[in-house]
Design an enzyme around this catalytic site. Sequence first.
Site, PDB file in Angstrom:
ATOM      1  N   LEU A  14      -9.801   5.541   0.671  1.00 45.19           N
ATOM      2  CA  LEU A  14      -9.606   5.043  -0.695  1.00 45.19           C
ATOM      3  C   LEU A  14      -8.284   4.285  -0.770  1.00 45.19           C
ATOM      4  O   LEU A  14      -7.329   4.721  -1.401  1.00 45.19           O
ATOM      5  CB  LEU A  14      -9.625   6.191  -1.707  1.00 45.19           C
ATOM      6  CG  LEU A  14     -10.981   6.770  -2.035  1.00 45.19           C
ATOM      7  CD1 LEU A  14     -10.848   7.889  -3.061  1.00 45.19           C
ATOM      8  CD2 LEU A  14     -11.929   5.701  -2.563  1.00 45.19           C
ATOM      9  N   HIS A  15      -8.222   3.168  -0.070  1.00 42.77           N
ATOM     10  CA  HIS A  15      -7.021   2.342  -0.055  1.00 42.77           C
ATOM     11  C   HIS A  15      -7.363   0.937  -0.516  1.00 42.77           C
ATOM     12  O   HIS A  15      -8.477   0.461  -0.314  1.00 42.77           O
ATOM     13  CB  HIS A  15      -6.431   2.294   1.352  1.00 42.77           C
ATOM     14  CG  HIS A  15      -5.985   3.645   1.823  1.00 42.77           C
ATOM     15  ND1 HIS A  15      -4.808   4.215   1.419  1.00 42.77           N
ATOM     16  CD2 HIS A  15      -6.576   4.555   2.624  1.00 42.77           C
ATOM     17  CE1 HIS A  15      -4.687   5.403   1.962  1.00 42.77           C
ATOM     18  NE2 HIS A  15      -5.760   5.648   2.703  1.00 42.77           N
ATOM     19  N   ALA A  16      -6.401   0.282  -1.141  1.00 40.95           N
ATOM     20  CA  ALA A  16      -6.503  -1.108  -1.581  1.00 40.95           C
ATOM     21  C   ALA A  16      -7.761  -1.385  -2.410  1.00 40.95           C
ATOM     22  O   ALA A  16      -7.912  -0.859  -3.490  1.00 40.95           O
ATOM     23  CB  ALA A  16      -6.373  -2.046  -0.392  1.00 40.95           C
ATOM     24  N   PRO A  18     -11.084  -0.537  -2.211  1.00 44.54           N
ATOM     25  CA  PRO A  18     -11.912   0.585  -2.680  1.00 44.54           C
ATOM     26  C   PRO A  18     -11.217   1.412  -3.764  1.00 44.54           C
ATOM     27  O   PRO A  18     -11.864   1.859  -4.707  1.00 44.54           O
ATOM     28  CB  PRO A  18     -12.143   1.417  -1.419  1.00 44.54           C
ATOM     29  CG  PRO A  18     -11.946   0.481  -0.288  1.00 44.54           C
ATOM     30  CD  PRO A  18     -10.907  -0.497  -0.755  1.00 44.54           C
TER      31      PRO A  18
END
Length: 85
Positions: A14-16, A18
């Site tokens: 769950l980075h950037a 997403p």
Amino acid sequence: MAERRVKVESEVGLHARPAALFVQAASKAGGEVTVAKGDGAAVSAKSILAVMGLGVRQGDEIVLTADGDGAEELLDRLTEIANES
């Protein structure tokens, strides 16, 4: 209150991008929406800083909770986002 445990399949966790999609979807809900990494403390799923601060990576388990109308549908959408490549 609806709750769901999800194993994150997304290659980037769950980075950037997403995380941004995750927060946008959660923000549309009228009720409270939270996310926790494993059995850790829950944070608001409507806060990009809180979601990114969890450091969720591929293979991690997250716990999603939502209340209000459409809670199950919201959890379905958040699960989709967590599992998109």
